[in-house]
Design a protein around this motif. Structure first.
Motif, PDB file in Angstrom:
ATOM      1  N   GLY A  29      41.087  69.993 165.066  1.00 52.42           N
ATOM      2  CA  GLY A  29      42.271  70.845 165.055  1.00 52.42           C
ATOM      3  C   GLY A  29      42.057  72.118 165.859  1.00 52.42           C
ATOM      4  O   GLY A  29      42.953  72.563 166.580  1.00 52.42           O
ATOM      5  N   ALA A  30      40.871  72.687 165.764  1.00 50.55           N
ATOM      6  CA  ALA A  30      40.558  73.895 166.533  1.00 50.55           C
ATOM      7  C   ALA A  30      40.512  73.590 168.025  1.00 50.55           C
ATOM      8  O   ALA A  30      41.005  74.373 168.840  1.00 50.55           O
ATOM      9  CB  ALA A  30      39.227  74.479 166.066  1.00 50.55           C
ATOM     10  N   ILE A  31      39.952  72.449 168.396  1.00 48.97           N
ATOM     11  CA  ILE A  31      39.919  72.059 169.810  1.00 48.97           C
ATOM     12  C   ILE A  31      41.331  71.843 170.329  1.00 48.97           C
ATOM     13  O   ILE A  31      41.674  72.270 171.438  1.00 48.97           O
ATOM     14  CB  ILE A  31      39.058  70.795 169.998  1.00 48.97           C
ATOM     15  CG1 ILE A  31      37.598  71.129 169.748  1.00 48.97           C
ATOM     16  CG2 ILE A  31      39.243  70.195 171.380  1.00 48.97           C
ATOM     17  CD1 ILE A  31      36.677  69.942 169.773  1.00 48.97           C
ATOM     18  N   PHE A  32      42.180  71.189 169.535  1.00 55.96           N
ATOM     19  CA  PHE A  32      43.570  70.961 169.933  1.00 55.96           C
ATOM     20  C   PHE A  32      44.304  72.279 170.140  1.00 55.96           C
ATOM     21  O   PHE A  32      45.057  72.442 171.104  1.00 55.96           O
ATOM     22  CB  PHE A  32      44.278  70.107 168.881  1.00 55.96           C
ATOM     23  CG  PHE A  32      45.710  69.833 169.194  1.00 55.96           C
ATOM     24  CD1 PHE A  32      46.064  68.934 170.177  1.00 55.96           C
ATOM     25  CD2 PHE A  32      46.721  70.488 168.497  1.00 55.96           C
ATOM     26  CE1 PHE A  32      47.393  68.679 170.467  1.00 55.96           C
ATOM     27  CE2 PHE A  32      48.044  70.239 168.770  1.00 55.96           C
ATOM     28  CZ  PHE A  32      48.380  69.329 169.763  1.00 55.96           C
ATOM     29  N   GLN A  33      44.091  73.242 169.255  1.00 49.25           N
ATOM     30  CA  GLN A  33      44.730  74.545 169.406  1.00 49.25           C
ATOM     31  C   GLN A  33      44.250  75.253 170.666  1.00 49.25           C
ATOM     32  O   GLN A  33      45.051  75.893 171.364  1.00 49.25           O
ATOM     33  CB  GLN A  33      44.460  75.418 168.185  1.00 49.25           C
ATOM     34  CG  GLN A  33      45.243  74.992 166.973  1.00 49.25           C
ATOM     35  CD  GLN A  33      45.017  75.911 165.799  1.00 49.25           C
ATOM     36  OE1 GLN A  33      44.165  76.799 165.831  1.00 49.25           O
ATOM     37  NE2 GLN A  33      45.783  75.699 164.738  1.00 49.25           N
ATOM     38  N   LEU A  34      42.964  75.170 170.966  1.00 53.06           N
ATOM     39  CA  LEU A  34      42.450  75.793 172.187  1.00 53.06           C
ATOM     40  C   LEU A  34      43.056  75.151 173.427  1.00 53.06           C
ATOM     41  O   LEU A  34      43.396  75.845 174.398  1.00 53.06           O
ATOM     42  CB  LEU A  34      40.929  75.692 172.231  1.00 53.06           C
ATOM     43  CG  LEU A  34      40.174  76.604 171.278  1.00 53.06           C
ATOM     44  CD1 LEU A  34      38.684  76.299 171.331  1.00 53.06           C
ATOM     45  CD2 LEU A  34      40.442  78.057 171.597  1.00 53.06           C
ATOM     46  N   ILE A  35      43.194  73.839 173.418  1.00 55.43           N
ATOM     47  CA  ILE A  35      43.813  73.152 174.553  1.00 55.43           C
ATOM     48  C   ILE A  35      45.259  73.594 174.718  1.00 55.43           C
ATOM     49  O   ILE A  35      45.729  73.824 175.837  1.00 55.43           O
ATOM     50  CB  ILE A  35      43.697  71.632 174.381  1.00 55.43           C
ATOM     51  CG1 ILE A  35      42.237  71.203 174.528  1.00 55.43           C
ATOM     52  CG2 ILE A  35      44.568  70.892 175.384  1.00 55.43           C
ATOM     53  CD1 ILE A  35      41.980  69.767 174.167  1.00 55.43           C
ATOM     54  N   CYS A  36      45.991  73.735 173.613  1.00 45.98           N
ATOM     55  CA  CYS A  36      47.389  74.170 173.692  1.00 45.98           C
ATOM     56  C   CYS A  36      47.497  75.600 174.225  1.00 45.98           C
ATOM     57  O   CYS A  36      48.359  75.891 175.053  1.00 45.98           O
ATOM     58  CB  CYS A  36      48.044  74.079 172.311  1.00 45.98           C
ATOM     59  SG  CYS A  36      48.306  72.392 171.745  1.00 45.98           S
ATOM     60  N   VAL A  37      46.642  76.479 173.772  1.00 49.71           N
ATOM     61  CA  VAL A  37      46.670  77.863 174.252  1.00 49.71           C
ATOM     62  C   VAL A  37      46.308  77.920 175.729  1.00 49.71           C
ATOM     63  O   VAL A  37      46.942  78.638 176.507  1.00 49.71           O
ATOM     64  CB  VAL A  37      45.727  78.746 173.407  1.00 49.71           C
ATOM     65  CG1 VAL A  37      45.523  80.103 174.048  1.00 49.71           C
ATOM     66  CG2 VAL A  37      46.281  78.902 172.001  1.00 49.71           C
ATOM     67  N   LEU A  38      45.308  77.147 176.146  1.00 48.37           N
ATOM     68  CA  LEU A  38      44.938  77.138 177.562  1.00 48.37           C
ATOM     69  C   LEU A  38      46.042  76.541 178.424  1.00 48.37           C
ATOM     70  O   LEU A  38      46.242  76.978 179.562  1.00 48.37           O
ATOM     71  CB  LEU A  38      43.639  76.351 177.757  1.00 48.37           C
ATOM     72  CG  LEU A  38      42.375  77.038 177.248  1.00 48.37           C
ATOM     73  CD1 LEU A  38      41.178  76.115 177.395  1.00 48.37           C
ATOM     74  CD2 LEU A  38      42.142  78.346 177.973  1.00 48.37           C
ATOM     75  N   ALA A  39      46.784  75.574 177.890  1.00 48.18           N
ATOM     76  CA  ALA A  39      47.887  74.992 178.650  1.00 48.18           C
ATOM     77  C   ALA A  39      48.999  76.017 178.867  1.00 48.18           C
ATOM     78  O   ALA A  39      49.700  75.975 179.879  1.00 48.18           O
ATOM     79  CB  ALA A  39      48.434  73.769 177.926  1.00 48.18           C
ATOM     80  N   ILE A  40      49.163  76.933 177.954  1.00 50.09           N
ATOM     81  CA  ILE A  40      50.181  77.972 178.101  1.00 50.09           C
ATOM     82  C   ILE A  40      49.699  79.045 179.081  1.00 50.09           C
ATOM     83  O   ILE A  40      50.459  79.519 179.923  1.00 50.09           O
ATOM     84  CB  ILE A  40      50.516  78.601 176.731  1.00 50.09           C
ATOM     85  CG1 ILE A  40      51.217  77.574 175.854  1.00 50.09           C
ATOM     86  CG2 ILE A  40      51.372  79.839 176.892  1.00 50.09           C
ATOM     87  CD1 ILE A  40      51.409  78.023 174.427  1.00 50.09           C
ATOM     88  N   ILE A  41      48.433  79.409 178.991  1.00 48.50           N
ATOM     89  CA  ILE A  41      47.905  80.508 179.798  1.00 48.50           C
ATOM     90  C   ILE A  41      47.678  80.090 181.246  1.00 48.50           C
ATOM     91  O   ILE A  41      48.075  80.799 182.175  1.00 48.50           O
ATOM     92  CB  ILE A  41      46.592  81.038 179.183  1.00 48.50           C
ATOM     93  CG1 ILE A  41      46.884  81.690 177.835  1.00 48.50           C
ATOM     94  CG2 ILE A  41      45.915  82.024 180.107  1.00 48.50           C
ATOM     95  CD1 ILE A  41      45.645  82.097 177.081  1.00 48.50           C
ATOM     96  N   LEU A  42      47.042  78.945 181.447  1.00 49.46           N
ATOM     97  CA  LEU A  42      46.688  78.527 182.801  1.00 49.46           C
ATOM     98  C   LEU A  42      47.881  77.870 183.488  1.00 49.46           C
ATOM     99  O   LEU A  42      48.545  77.029 182.896  1.00 49.46           O
ATOM    100  CB  LEU A  42      45.512  77.549 182.762  1.00 49.46           C
ATOM    101  CG  LEU A  42      44.228  78.102 182.164  1.00 49.46           C
ATOM    102  CD1 LEU A  42      43.170  77.024 182.115  1.00 49.46           C
ATOM    103  CD2 LEU A  42      43.734  79.291 182.979  1.00 49.46           C
ATOM    104  N   PRO A  43      48.128  78.235 184.740  1.00 54.73           N
ATOM    105  CA  PRO A  43      49.241  77.601 185.460  1.00 54.73           C
ATOM    106  C   PRO A  43      48.882  76.162 185.837  1.00 54.73           C
ATOM    107  O   PRO A  43      47.736  75.847 186.123  1.00 54.73           O
ATOM    108  CB  PRO A  43      49.410  78.469 186.697  1.00 54.73           C
ATOM    109  CG  PRO A  43      48.069  79.073 186.908  1.00 54.73           C
ATOM    110  CD  PRO A  43      47.472  79.252 185.536  1.00 54.73           C
TER     111      PRO A  43
END
Length: 64
Positions: A29-43
């Motif tokens: 779950g923590a890895i999934f959240q990090l991936i989601c946050v990075l998808a928002i931040i990184l173009p």
């Protein structure tokens, strides 16, 4: 006095199946959240070009 002190490590019981499920579930779950946050931040780079005509509404003159 030295005989009264017990410096042996405490006995740790083996984790149960549900504790393992909870541990790995929280980990993924923590890895999934990090991936989601990075998808928002990184173009995200667009690999294909889109036509500007496809977004314009077509009226009766362009269809004929």
């Amino acid at each position: 006095m030295a005989a009264e002190l017990d410096f042996s490590p405490p006995e740790i019981p083996e984790p149960t199946f549900m504790e393992n499920v909870l541990r790995y579930g929280l980990f993924f779950g923590a890895i999934f959240q990090l991936i989601c946050v990075l998808a928002i931040i990184l173009p995200v780079s667009k690999s294909h070009k889109t036509d500007s005509d496809s977004f314009e509404p077509k009226n009766s003159e362009t269809v004929k």
